[in-house]
Design a protein around this motif. Sequence first.
Motif, PDB file in Angstrom:
ATOM      1  N   GLU A  29      46.939  40.577  39.481  1.00  0.00           N
ATOM      2  CA  GLU A  29      47.722  39.380  39.535  1.00  0.00           C
ATOM      3  C   GLU A  29      48.179  39.197  41.091  1.00  0.00           C
ATOM      4  O   GLU A  29      47.993  37.897  41.205  1.00  0.00           O
ATOM      5  CB  GLU A  29      48.795  39.516  38.652  1.00  0.00           C
ATOM      6  N   ARG A  30      48.449  40.011  41.534  1.00  0.00           N
ATOM      7  CA  ARG A  30      49.136  39.716  42.813  1.00  0.00           C
ATOM      8  C   ARG A  30      48.277  39.677  44.109  1.00  0.00           C
ATOM      9  O   ARG A  30      48.434  38.795  44.912  1.00  0.00           O
ATOM     10  CB  ARG A  30      50.009  41.131  43.368  1.00  0.00           C
ATOM     11  N   ARG A  31      46.904  40.157  43.843  1.00  0.00           N
ATOM     12  CA  ARG A  31      45.995  39.898  45.020  1.00  0.00           C
ATOM     13  C   ARG A  31      44.683  39.648  44.509  1.00  0.00           C
ATOM     14  O   ARG A  31      43.692  40.430  44.244  1.00  0.00           O
ATOM     15  CB  ARG A  31      45.747  41.410  45.542  1.00  0.00           C
ATOM     16  N   GLN A  32      44.649  38.297  44.499  1.00  0.00           N
ATOM     17  CA  GLN A  32      43.416  37.648  43.824  1.00  0.00           C
ATOM     18  C   GLN A  32      42.144  37.815  44.825  1.00  0.00           C
ATOM     19  O   GLN A  32      40.813  37.705  44.198  1.00  0.00           O
ATOM     20  CB  GLN A  32      43.471  36.065  43.694  1.00  0.00           C
ATOM     21  N   ASP A  33      42.357  38.039  45.944  1.00  0.00           N
ATOM     22  CA  ASP A  33      41.201  38.291  47.005  1.00  0.00           C
ATOM     23  C   ASP A  33      40.465  39.576  46.642  1.00  0.00           C
ATOM     24  O   ASP A  33      39.482  39.698  47.222  1.00  0.00           O
ATOM     25  CB  ASP A  33      41.759  38.147  48.515  1.00  0.00           C
ATOM     26  N   ILE A  34      41.175  40.397  45.668  1.00  0.00           N
ATOM     27  CA  ILE A  34      40.156  41.723  45.674  1.00  0.00           C
ATOM     28  C   ILE A  34      39.193  41.560  44.204  1.00  0.00           C
ATOM     29  O   ILE A  34      38.546  42.627  44.180  1.00  0.00           O
ATOM     30  CB  ILE A  34      41.075  42.812  45.485  1.00  0.00           C
ATOM     31  N   ARG A  35      39.394  40.426  43.770  1.00  0.00           N
ATOM     32  CA  ARG A  35      38.347  40.488  42.549  1.00  0.00           C
ATOM     33  C   ARG A  35      37.147  40.569  42.930  1.00  0.00           C
ATOM     34  O   ARG A  35      36.573  39.904  43.889  1.00  0.00           O
ATOM     35  CB  ARG A  35      38.588  39.329  41.868  1.00  0.00           C
ATOM     36  N   GLY A  36      36.254  41.155  42.169  1.00  0.00           N
ATOM     37  CA  GLY A  36      34.707  41.197  42.674  1.00  0.00           C
ATOM     38  C   GLY A  36      34.287  42.254  43.339  1.00  0.00           C
ATOM     39  O   GLY A  36      33.307  42.629  43.472  1.00  0.00           O
ATOM     40  N   ILE A  37      35.224  43.125  43.970  1.00  0.00           N
ATOM     41  CA  ILE A  37      34.876  44.357  44.761  1.00  0.00           C
ATOM     42  C   ILE A  37      34.382  45.334  43.903  1.00  0.00           C
ATOM     43  O   ILE A  37      33.479  46.145  44.002  1.00  0.00           O
ATOM     44  CB  ILE A  37      36.145  44.859  45.664  1.00  0.00           C
ATOM     45  N   TYR A  38      35.095  45.813  42.797  1.00  0.00           N
ATOM     46  CA  TYR A  38      34.668  46.828  41.721  1.00  0.00           C
ATOM     47  C   TYR A  38      34.450  46.248  40.439  1.00  0.00           C
ATOM     48  O   TYR A  38      35.747  45.900  39.897  1.00  0.00           O
ATOM     49  CB  TYR A  38      35.801  47.949  41.863  1.00  0.00           C
ATOM     50  N   PRO A  39      33.643  45.989  40.005  1.00  0.00           N
ATOM     51  CA  PRO A  39      33.202  45.277  38.725  1.00  0.00           C
ATOM     52  C   PRO A  39      34.094  45.804  37.600  1.00  0.00           C
ATOM     53  O   PRO A  39      34.380  45.193  36.470  1.00  0.00           O
ATOM     54  CB  PRO A  39      31.873  45.018  38.547  1.00  0.00           C
ATOM     55  N   MET A  40      33.953  47.204  37.543  1.00  0.00           N
ATOM     56  CA  MET A  40      34.685  47.918  36.307  1.00  0.00           C
ATOM     57  C   MET A  40      36.337  47.514  36.345  1.00  0.00           C
ATOM     58  O   MET A  40      36.833  47.175  35.093  1.00  0.00           O
ATOM     59  CB  MET A  40      34.462  49.346  36.186  1.00  0.00           C
ATOM     60  N   ALA A  41      36.804  47.339  37.398  1.00  0.00           N
ATOM     61  CA  ALA A  41      38.233  47.000  37.384  1.00  0.00           C
ATOM     62  C   ALA A  41      38.443  45.547  36.941  1.00  0.00           C
ATOM     63  O   ALA A  41      39.409  45.288  36.301  1.00  0.00           O
ATOM     64  CB  ALA A  41      38.663  47.115  38.950  1.00  0.00           C
ATOM     65  N   ASP A  42      37.481  44.787  37.543  1.00  0.00           N
ATOM     66  CA  ASP A  42      37.630  43.306  36.949  1.00  0.00           C
ATOM     67  C   ASP A  42      37.539  43.050  35.525  1.00  0.00           C
ATOM     68  O   ASP A  42      38.206  42.470  34.799  1.00  0.00           O
ATOM     69  CB  ASP A  42      36.221  42.568  37.459  1.00  0.00           C
ATOM     70  N   LEU A  43      36.384  44.001  34.780  1.00  0.00           N
ATOM     71  CA  LEU A  43      36.564  44.013  33.363  1.00  0.00           C
ATOM     72  C   LEU A  43      37.525  44.326  32.656  1.00  0.00           C
ATOM     73  O   LEU A  43      38.212  43.974  31.685  1.00  0.00           O
ATOM     74  CB  LEU A  43      34.993  44.944  33.052  1.00  0.00           C
ATOM     75  N   VAL A  44      38.261  45.420  33.297  1.00  0.00           N
ATOM     76  CA  VAL A  44      39.523  46.067  32.752  1.00  0.00           C
ATOM     77  C   VAL A  44      40.614  44.931  32.803  1.00  0.00           C
ATOM     78  O   VAL A  44      41.425  44.731  31.639  1.00  0.00           O
ATOM     79  CB  VAL A  44      40.035  47.260  33.173  1.00  0.00           C
ATOM     80  N   ALA A  45      40.902  44.368  33.857  1.00  0.00           N
ATOM     81  CA  ALA A  45      41.902  43.537  34.162  1.00  0.00           C
ATOM     82  C   ALA A  45      41.501  42.359  33.047  1.00  0.00           C
ATOM     83  O   ALA A  45      42.342  41.666  32.547  1.00  0.00           O
ATOM     84  CB  ALA A  45      41.707  43.096  35.526  1.00  0.00           C
ATOM     85  N   ASP A  46      40.305  41.709  32.904  1.00  0.00           N
ATOM     86  CA  ASP A  46      40.121  40.617  32.210  1.00  0.00           C
ATOM     87  C   ASP A  46      40.300  40.942  30.733  1.00  0.00           C
ATOM     88  O   ASP A  46      41.075  40.247  30.065  1.00  0.00           O
ATOM     89  CB  ASP A  46      38.648  40.162  32.305  1.00  0.00           C
ATOM     90  N   ASN A  47      39.783  42.129  30.112  1.00  0.00           N
ATOM     91  CA  ASN A  47      40.117  42.681  28.857  1.00  0.00           C
ATOM     92  C   ASN A  47      41.482  42.773  28.325  1.00  0.00           C
ATOM     93  O   ASN A  47      41.856  42.326  27.255  1.00  0.00           O
ATOM     94  CB  ASN A  47      39.229  43.734  28.438  1.00  0.00           C
ATOM     95  N   VAL A  48      42.138  43.333  29.511  1.00  0.00           N
ATOM     96  CA  VAL A  48      43.681  43.645  29.047  1.00  0.00           C
ATOM     97  C   VAL A  48      44.393  42.235  28.856  1.00  0.00           C
ATOM     98  O   VAL A  48      45.205  42.028  28.036  1.00  0.00           O
ATOM     99  CB  VAL A  48      44.177  44.678  29.946  1.00  0.00           C
TER     100      VAL A  48
END
Length: 52
Positions: A29-48
């Motif tokens: 939420e704070r750092r939109q610029d890091i989306r897409g670097i680690y796909p699994m983290a993106d998935l966790v953040a989206d699902n939560v």
Amino acid sequence: MEDETIYDEMERRRELADRNVHDVVNLFERRQDIRGIYPMADLVADNVGWVV
């Protein structure tokens, strides 16, 4: 007595896992610029985000 210790440890680990997921979501939420670097983290953040 041992069952109590096992239960306490399981509860502690569950709380740590919840806190870690919360921290990942907060970071995205704070750092939109890091989306897409680690796909699994993106998935966790989206699902939560959908669950909350």
